[in-house]
Design an enzyme around this catalytic site. Structure first.
Site, PDB file in Angstrom:
ATOM      1  N   PHE A  27      -3.200  22.692  22.062  1.00  0.00           N
ATOM      2  CA  PHE A  27      -3.752  22.387  23.391  1.00  0.00           C
ATOM      3  C   PHE A  27      -3.760  23.677  24.220  1.00  0.00           C
ATOM      4  CE2 PHE A  27      -4.623  20.134  27.201  1.00  0.00           C
ATOM      5  CZ  PHE A  27      -5.014  18.853  26.841  1.00  0.00           C
ATOM      6  N   ALA A  61       1.968  20.204  23.396  1.00  0.00           N
ATOM      7  CA  ALA A  61       3.366  20.560  23.672  1.00  0.00           C
ATOM      8  C   ALA A  61       4.305  19.371  23.457  1.00  0.00           C
ATOM      9  CB  ALA A  61       3.482  21.075  25.103  1.00  0.00           C
ATOM     10  N   GLU A  63       4.419  17.379  21.147  1.00  0.00           N
ATOM     11  CA  GLU A  63       4.813  17.267  19.727  1.00  0.00           C
ATOM     12  C   GLU A  63       5.802  18.360  19.299  1.00  0.00           C
ATOM     13  OE1 GLU A  63       1.441  16.651  20.628  1.00  0.00           O
ATOM     14  OE2 GLU A  63       2.040  14.550  20.430  1.00  0.00           O
ATOM     15  N   VAL A  86       1.238  24.346  29.165  1.00  0.00           N
ATOM     16  CA  VAL A  86       0.953  23.128  29.923  1.00  0.00           C
ATOM     17  C   VAL A  86       0.497  23.574  31.316  1.00  0.00           C
ATOM     18  CG1 VAL A  86       1.743  20.820  30.496  1.00  0.00           C
ATOM     19  CG2 VAL A  86       2.877  22.079  28.665  1.00  0.00           C
ATOM     20  N   ILE A  87      -0.736  23.169  31.656  1.00  0.00           N
ATOM     21  CA  ILE A  87      -1.365  23.682  32.877  1.00  0.00           C
ATOM     22  C   ILE A  87      -1.633  22.524  33.838  1.00  0.00           C
ATOM     23  CG2 ILE A  87      -3.356  24.959  33.768  1.00  0.00           C
ATOM     24  CD1 ILE A  87      -3.574  26.261  30.962  1.00  0.00           C
ATOM     25  N   THR A  91      -4.100  18.861  33.873  1.00  0.00           N
ATOM     26  CA  THR A  91      -3.255  17.824  33.289  1.00  0.00           C
ATOM     27  C   THR A  91      -2.811  16.782  34.296  1.00  0.00           C
ATOM     28  OG1 THR A  91      -2.348  19.661  32.012  1.00  0.00           O
ATOM     29  CG2 THR A  91      -1.255  17.564  31.770  1.00  0.00           C
ATOM     30  N   HIS A  93      -1.078  14.226  33.647  1.00  0.00           N
ATOM     31  CA  HIS A  93       0.318  13.889  33.347  1.00  0.00           C
ATOM     32  C   HIS A  93       1.140  15.140  33.042  1.00  0.00           C
ATOM     33  CE1 HIS A  93      -1.787  13.855  29.555  1.00  0.00           C
ATOM     34  NE2 HIS A  93      -0.707  13.656  28.841  1.00  0.00           N
ATOM     35  N   PHE A 118      12.482  28.858  24.025  1.00  0.00           N
ATOM     36  CA  PHE A 118      11.452  28.158  24.802  1.00  0.00           C
ATOM     37  C   PHE A 118      10.389  29.139  25.287  1.00  0.00           C
ATOM     38  CE2 PHE A 118      10.035  25.868  28.712  1.00  0.00           C
ATOM     39  CZ  PHE A 118       9.607  24.703  28.097  1.00  0.00           C
ATOM     40  N   ARG A 132       0.179  35.324  32.084  1.00  0.00           N
ATOM     41  CA  ARG A 132       1.478  35.315  31.400  1.00  0.00           C
ATOM     42  C   ARG A 132       1.343  35.356  29.880  1.00  0.00           C
ATOM     43  NH1 ARG A 132       4.940  36.783  31.644  1.00  0.00           N
ATOM     44  NH2 ARG A 132       6.688  35.373  31.458  1.00  0.00           N
TER      45      ARG A 132
HETATM   46  N1  INI Z   1      -0.542  19.286  25.852  1.00  0.00           N
HETATM   47  C1  INI Z   1      -0.319  20.601  26.123  1.00  0.00           C
HETATM   48  O1  INI Z   1       0.267  21.308  25.302  1.00  0.00           O
HETATM   49  N2  INI Z   1      -0.736  21.133  27.296  1.00  0.00           N
HETATM   50  C2  INI Z   1      -1.392  20.393  28.231  1.00  0.00           C
HETATM   51  O2  INI Z   1      -1.750  20.974  29.301  1.00  0.00           O
HETATM   52  C3  INI Z   1      -1.661  19.033  27.937  1.00  0.00           C
HETATM   53  N3  INI Z   1      -2.414  18.207  28.851  1.00  0.00           N
HETATM   54  O3  INI Z   1      -3.217  18.760  29.601  1.00  0.00           O
HETATM   55  O4  INI Z   1      -2.312  16.995  28.833  1.00  0.00           O
HETATM   56  C4  INI Z   1      -1.198  18.479  26.732  1.00  0.00           C
HETATM   57  N4  INI Z   1      -1.415  17.174  26.437  1.00  0.00           N
HETATM   58  C5  INI Z   1      -1.304  16.666  25.104  1.00  0.00           C
HETATM   59  C6  INI Z   1       0.123  16.247  24.744  1.00  0.00           C
HETATM   60  O5  INI Z   1       0.942  17.385  24.587  1.00  0.00           O
HETATM   61  C7  INI Z   1       0.144  15.486  23.414  1.00  0.00           C
HETATM   62  O6  INI Z   1      -0.400  16.282  22.395  1.00  0.00           O
HETATM   63  C8  INI Z   1      -0.643  14.171  23.470  1.00  0.00           C
HETATM   64  O7  INI Z   1      -0.250  13.395  24.590  1.00  0.00           O
HETATM   65  C9  INI Z   1      -0.395  13.345  22.179  1.00  0.00           C
HETATM   66  O8  INI Z   1       0.984  12.980  22.063  1.00  0.00           O
END
Ligand code: INI
Length: 159
Positions: A27, A61, A63, A86-87, A91, A93, A118, A132
């Site tokens: 992602f 993230a 996972e 993770v932005i 996002t 959520h 981390f 970053r």
């Molecule tokens: N996963 C990320 O690594 N970064 C994000 O910004 C993000 N957003 O935007 O939702 C994100 N979502 C996916 C999440 O990590 C899982 O892969 C998904 O929910 C399936 O479990």
């Protein structure tokens, strides 16, 4: 440095023979690939052989912690490096994903016999994430890779 007459554990930044697993999420892939490049560059600079580095890609993230747990249980690695982005702007959520990955990795780091590092960026927008990941304010992947080599050597010395 002042001699305090206490034992201090000093560790080197030599990564020779270190077996490293890197868990990187897809992602926001442009960002996470830049973090991975930074991490691989730094590991090589510190003497870690590409033959002892394993890269594992996961969808997002969220996972990362579960995958780290599997890798820890395999007992094949001296440390695990996590990379992700993770932005908030992207996002709805954001907080859920950030809390899950941060607390999941922190719990593994505190409870495992090997270091778990981390290197997950949590930013307000894409621009901050790009900065970053090598554009302006360093590369979080490279910084975390250096911390990983230090922590491997520290754990070995303590043992
Ligand atoms: N996963 C990320 O690594 N970064 C994000 O910004 C993000 N957003 O935007 O939702 C994100 N979502 C996916 C999440 O990590 C899982 O892969 C998904 O929910 C399936 O479990």
């Amino acid at each position: 440095m002042m001699n305090r007459e206490v034992e201090e554990i000093e560790v080197s930044l030599c990564g020779k023979e270190a077996r490293v697993a890197i868990v990187v999420s897809r992602f926001n892939e442009t960002i996470t690939e830049a973090l991975l490049n930074g991490a691989l560059y730094k590991l090589k600079a510190l003497g870690v052989s590409s033959k002892t580095i394993t890269v594992v890609r996961v969808p997002g993230a969220f996972e990362i912690p579960g995958t780290c747990r599997q890798l820890i249980q395999s007992k094949k690695y001296d440390a695990i490096l996590t990379l992700g982005a993770v932005i908030r702007g992207e996002t709805p959520h954001f907080d859920v994903v950030v809390n899950a990955v941060a607390s999941g990795v922190a719990s593994l780091a505190a409870n495992s016999d090997i270091p778990v590092l981390f290197g997950v960026l949590t930013t307000e927008n894409v621009e901050q994430a790009m900065n970053r990941s090598g554009l302006k304010s360093g590369n979080k992947g490279a910084e975390t890779a250096e911390a990983l080599v230090e922590m491997i050597n520290l754990y070995k010395k303590i043992k």
